[in-house]
Scaffold this motif. Structure first.
Motif, PDB file in Angstrom:
ATOM      1  N   CYS A 184      25.506  42.196 -33.436  1.00 44.71           N
ATOM      2  CA  CYS A 184      24.369  42.054 -32.527  1.00 44.71           C
ATOM      3  C   CYS A 184      24.041  43.432 -31.980  1.00 44.71           C
ATOM      4  O   CYS A 184      24.924  44.124 -31.467  1.00 44.71           O
ATOM      5  N   LYS A 185      22.787  43.840 -32.125  1.00 45.37           N
ATOM      6  CA  LYS A 185      22.438  45.216 -31.791  1.00 45.37           C
ATOM      7  C   LYS A 185      21.147  45.273 -30.964  1.00 45.37           C
ATOM      8  O   LYS A 185      20.126  44.705 -31.368  1.00 45.37           O
ATOM      9  N   PRO A 186      21.172  45.947 -29.813  1.00 45.59           N
ATOM     10  CA  PRO A 186      19.927  46.178 -29.079  1.00 45.59           C
ATOM     11  C   PRO A 186      19.106  47.250 -29.776  1.00 45.59           C
ATOM     12  O   PRO A 186      19.641  48.268 -30.209  1.00 45.59           O
ATOM     13  N   PHE A 227      13.361  34.146 -36.069  1.00 49.10           N
ATOM     14  CA  PHE A 227      12.829  34.752 -34.843  1.00 49.10           C
ATOM     15  C   PHE A 227      13.043  33.799 -33.669  1.00 49.10           C
ATOM     16  O   PHE A 227      12.649  32.637 -33.726  1.00 49.10           O
ATOM     17  N   PHE A 228      13.629  34.322 -32.591  1.00 48.74           N
ATOM     18  CA  PHE A 228      13.868  33.535 -31.382  1.00 48.74           C
ATOM     19  C   PHE A 228      13.219  34.235 -30.176  1.00 48.74           C
ATOM     20  O   PHE A 228      13.555  35.387 -29.896  1.00 48.74           O
ATOM     21  N   PRO A 229      12.330  33.557 -29.428  1.00 44.58           N
ATOM     22  CA  PRO A 229      11.845  34.118 -28.165  1.00 44.58           C
ATOM     23  C   PRO A 229      12.831  33.741 -27.058  1.00 44.58           C
ATOM     24  O   PRO A 229      13.012  32.567 -26.743  1.00 44.58           O
ATOM     25  N   LEU A 230      13.473  34.740 -26.487  1.00 38.44           N
ATOM     26  CA  LEU A 230      14.496  34.495 -25.464  1.00 38.44           C
ATOM     27  C   LEU A 230      13.933  34.746 -24.075  1.00 38.44           C
ATOM     28  O   LEU A 230      13.180  35.704 -23.878  1.00 38.44           O
ATOM     29  N   ASN A 231      14.322  33.905 -23.114  1.00 37.71           N
ATOM     30  CA  ASN A 231      14.051  34.283 -21.729  1.00 37.71           C
ATOM     31  C   ASN A 231      15.337  34.193 -20.908  1.00 37.71           C
ATOM     32  O   ASN A 231      16.386  33.806 -21.422  1.00 37.71           O
ATOM     33  N   LEU A 285      19.162  41.392 -34.193  1.00 31.46           N
ATOM     34  CA  LEU A 285      18.502  42.548 -33.592  1.00 31.46           C
ATOM     35  C   LEU A 285      17.718  42.085 -32.362  1.00 31.46           C
ATOM     36  O   LEU A 285      16.901  41.162 -32.451  1.00 31.46           O
ATOM     37  N   HIS A 286      17.980  42.740 -31.218  1.00 33.91           N
ATOM     38  CA  HIS A 286      17.357  42.328 -29.964  1.00 33.91           C
ATOM     39  C   HIS A 286      16.343  43.375 -29.521  1.00 33.91           C
ATOM     40  O   HIS A 286      16.673  44.543 -29.354  1.00 33.91           O
ATOM     41  N   PHE A 298      17.198  37.425 -36.329  1.00 36.15           N
ATOM     42  CA  PHE A 298      18.383  37.378 -37.183  1.00 36.15           C
ATOM     43  C   PHE A 298      17.984  37.734 -38.602  1.00 36.15           C
ATOM     44  O   PHE A 298      17.066  37.137 -39.166  1.00 36.15           O
ATOM     45  N   SER A 299      18.671  38.724 -39.179  1.00 34.33           N
ATOM     46  CA  SER A 299      18.457  39.101 -40.576  1.00 34.33           C
ATOM     47  C   SER A 299      19.713  38.771 -41.360  1.00 34.33           C
ATOM     48  O   SER A 299      20.726  39.466 -41.240  1.00 34.33           O
TER      49      SER A 299
END
Length: 214
Positions: free
Chosen positions: A149-151, A89-93, A118-119, A110-111
Motif C-alpha cells: 500500500c503506497k501513498p 477504484f474505491f472512493p474513500l472518505n 495506490l492512495h 488497486f492494481s
C-alpha cells in the motif's frame, strides 16, 4: 428532501440524481455519494465499458466494505467479480459510521498486475490511516495478501471543498492511463485546469444523458 421539492434530474443505471445534487456540482460545494456514484457508473458503463479489467466501486459499497465483518465481504465483492478484476477504484472518505457523512474524499486504486494499492489524496495524506485499515481488510477478499500500500504524490486541492472533484478527475485520468498502458505506473499528476473544468464537464455529461441542468 421529498421528491416534490427536490425533483429527479437524471436516472442512469443504478444512479439517481436530484436537483440538489446538481446544485452541489454548480457551486463551490463538497460532493456527495450520489454524484460520485453517478460518475463512477458513467465511467464503467459508458466511457470505459470496453475494458472489463477495470472496476469502479461506488461510495456506498466502499462504505459497507469498511464496516461489515470480514466474513461478509464476499456479499459485496463477489457479485462484482472483484477477485478477478485487474484494476479496482474505491472512493474513500473519513467516515467510520454506517451513516452517510465524512468530511474528506480520497481515491484508492488497486492494481493486481503491479500487486499494489495506490492512495491518491488531494489533502496531504489526511485519509491514509483510513486507507491502511481498509486495505488490510481487503487483502484476503481480493486474494492479494502480499500487495503493498503506497501513498502517491498528486495534485493538491487549493480549497476545502474540491476533494470529491479531485477524486473524480483522478479516477478518469488513471483509467485512461490503464486503458493505454495496462498499469498505473508512470501516471502523471493532473494539472489544475483539469480540476477547474471537471464540474462543468460532469454537468455536460448529465445534460447529454438527458438530465435537465439549468
Amino acid at each position: 428532501m421529498g421528491s416534490n421539492t427536490d425533483p429527479i434530474v437524471l436516472s442512469f443505471h443504478e444512479s439517481l440524481l436530484r436537483e440538489s445534487d446538481i446544485q452541489l456540482l454548480q457551486g463551490p460545494h463538497w460532493l456527495n455519494d450520489q454524484i460520485i456514484s453517478f460518475y463512477f457508473e458513467y465511467l464503467e458503463k459508458f466511457k470505459y465499458k470496453n475494458n472489463s479489467d477495470i472496476l469502479f466501486i461506488s461510495p456506498e459499497v466502499t462504505q459497507c466494505i469498511k464496516i461489515v465483518p470480514d466474513s461478509d465481504l464476499h456479499i459485496f465483492l463477489s457479485p462484482l467479480e472483484a477477485e478477478r478484476k485487474s484494476f479496482i477504484f474505491f472512493p474513500l472518505n473519513d467516515n467510520d459510521s454506517h451513516m452517510a457523512g465524512g468530511s474528506h474524499w480520497s481515491l484508492l486504486v488497486f492494481s493486481r498486475p503491479e500487486k499494489i494499492f495506490l492512495h491518491f489524496d488531494s489533502s496531504g495524506n489526511s485519509n491514509y490511516s483510513h486507507c491502511q485499515i481498509f486495505v488490510k481488510k481487503l487483502k484476503d477478499a481480493l486474494n492479494c495478501k502480499n500487495a503493498l500500500c503506497k501513498p502517491m504524490k498528486c495534485l493538491q486541492q487549493t480549497n476545502a471543498y474540491d476533494c470529491g472533484i479531485h477524486v473524480l478527475a483522478m479516477a478518469d485520468h488513471i483509467a485512461s492511463h490503464i486503458n493505454r498502458f495496462e498499469c498505473v505506473n508512470g501516471i502523471e499528476s493532473l494539472n489544475h485546469d483539469a480540476i477547474v473544468r471537471k464540474r462543468k464537464d460532469i454537468l455536460k455529461i448529465i445534460s447529454s444523458l438527458g438530465g435537465k441542468v439549468y
